[in-house]
Every structure is written in structure tokens, then in C-alpha cells.
Write a protein that holds these residues in place. Structure first.
Motif, PDB file in Angstrom:
ATOM      1  N   UNK A 111      39.843   9.693 -47.129  1.00 16.11           N
ATOM      2  CA  UNK A 111      39.631   8.328 -46.644  1.00 16.11           C
ATOM      3  C   UNK A 111      38.402   8.258 -45.734  1.00 16.11           C
ATOM      4  N   UNK A 112      37.831   7.064 -45.653  1.00 16.43           N
ATOM      5  CA  UNK A 112      36.610   6.852 -44.893  1.00 16.43           C
ATOM      6  C   UNK A 112      36.684   7.375 -43.467  1.00 16.43           C
ATOM      7  N   UNK A 113      37.849   7.193 -42.819  1.00 17.98           N
ATOM      8  CA  UNK A 113      37.962   7.635 -41.419  1.00 17.98           C
ATOM      9  C   UNK A 113      37.948   9.160 -41.288  1.00 17.98           C
ATOM     10  N   UNK A 114      38.136   9.883 -42.403  1.00 15.06           N
ATOM     11  CA  UNK A 114      38.078  11.346 -42.377  1.00 15.06           C
ATOM     12  C   UNK A 114      36.736  11.897 -42.856  1.00 15.06           C
ATOM     13  N   UNK A 115      35.756  11.018 -43.010  1.00 16.38           N
ATOM     14  CA  UNK A 115      34.413  11.441 -43.405  1.00 16.38           C
ATOM     15  C   UNK A 115      33.497  11.212 -42.206  1.00 16.38           C
ATOM     16  N   UNK A 116      32.893  12.300 -41.739  1.00 14.98           N
ATOM     17  CA  UNK A 116      32.035  12.217 -40.551  1.00 14.98           C
ATOM     18  C   UNK A 116      30.641  12.750 -40.885  1.00 14.98           C
ATOM     19  N   UNK A 117      29.629  12.325 -40.122  1.00 14.52           N
ATOM     20  CA  UNK A 117      28.282  12.846 -40.374  1.00 14.52           C
ATOM     21  C   UNK A 117      28.236  14.355 -40.092  1.00 14.52           C
ATOM     22  N   UNK A 118      27.336  15.063 -40.760  1.00 10.62           N
ATOM     23  CA  UNK A 118      27.236  16.504 -40.492  1.00 10.62           C
ATOM     24  C   UNK A 118      26.717  16.732 -39.069  1.00 10.62           C
TER      25      UNK A 118
END
Length: 155
Positions: A111-118
Motif C-alpha cells: 500500500x502507498x503508506x508502506x512505500x517510502x523514498x530511498x
């Protein structure tokens, strides 16, 4: 159903979905919207004067497709291809290319909330291939930027 609502529906079913694959011990992911199919390794015709990570071309049902060894693109040591080696066929900006990977794992929903910038560890190192980090339970997946895998020179 109109063409527009079909496109929106397809977009929604692919949202947050990633195809994961292995290169050695590391698991990477690409957005499923880029993937058209996954095929086994095939005979590759070498083309002179291409970068070493572009292994050549394959004939996929009458379409000529360049194939890139993602392992070599990431400056990892080459390995022998085997029965687990796959080619992930992706479409980017109306261009089709095959990505040779060690092994395809699974389709994951992140989900989007579990995708963070490197993380920005070293500003001087230009690692444009990693678009984001996906958190899946206690594991992390390096989400690749498909558009940056292929640079202008490769096209």
C-alpha cells in the motif's frame, strides 16, 4: 463501459501491485503496470557495440525485443543462466524491453503508506534505479524506476 472507465478500472486493479524478483540474495520490485509477461530464458542474438548489460535481442512471437541483464546493469557479477532465470517483458513509453533476472518471486500488494523514498545516504552517488522502498511485513523491497533502467543511449 466506456474506454475511459475501462482504463481507470485497469489502473485501479494494478494500483499498489508489484512484481518481485531476485538478483542473488536481494529482492527487487517493479510496478505491475509495466509488466506485459514473464517468459523463460530464450536464445539471445548478440548485437555488436551495445553496452555489456544489453545482452542482445530475442524474437518474441514475431516481435524483436532488446534484452537487458539487470544483474550486469547493477554492476553485479554475471551468473550462468539456468531454469529459474526469467525474462520480464516490460513496456515503457511505447518501448518494449526484456529484463533478465535470476528468479521471479511473486506479485505483492504494497500500500502507498508502506512505500517510502530511498534514503539519501550519499548525495554524490547517483543511484537513479531505486525509485522507492516498499515495506512488506518485516521485509523491504527495493522498488525500481523502470524508466531510469533504460537511459537515452540505450534507446
Amino acid at each position: 463501459m466506456t474506454e475511459m472507465s475501462k482504463a481507470v478500472k485497469t489502473e485501479n486493479t494494478q494500483k499498489d501491485k508489484y512484481l518481485t524478483f531476485l538478483l542473488g540474495e536481494e529482492t527487487y520490485a517493479i510496478e505491475i503496470k509495466y509488466v506485459t509477461e514473464i517468459i523463460g530464458i530464450q536464445p539471445i542474438t548478440q548485437v555488436p557495440e551495445l553496452p555489456s548489460y544489453i545482452k542482445g535481442i530475442i524474437n518474441l512471437r514475431g516481435r524483436i525485443i532488446p534484452v537487458m541483464d539487470v544483474r550486469l546493469r547493477f554492476k553485479k557479477p554475471p551468473v550462468e543462466y539456468n531454469d529459474r532465470t526469467c525474462i520480464i517483458v516490460i513496456d515503457i513509453d511505447r518501448m518494449t524491453i526484456g529484463l533478465i533476472v535470476d528468479n521471479v518471486s511473486e506479485v505483492l500488494t504494497i500500500s502507498e503508506e508502506n512505500v517510502v523514498p530511498p534514503p539519501e545516504i550519499n548525495k554524490s552517488v547517483e543511484n537513479g534505479y531505486i525509485k522507492a522502498i516498499g515495506k512488506a511485513g518485516s521485509d523491504v523491497r527495493l522498488i525500481l524506476d523502470c524508466e531510469k533502467l533504460i537511459n537515452e543511449d540505450d534507446m
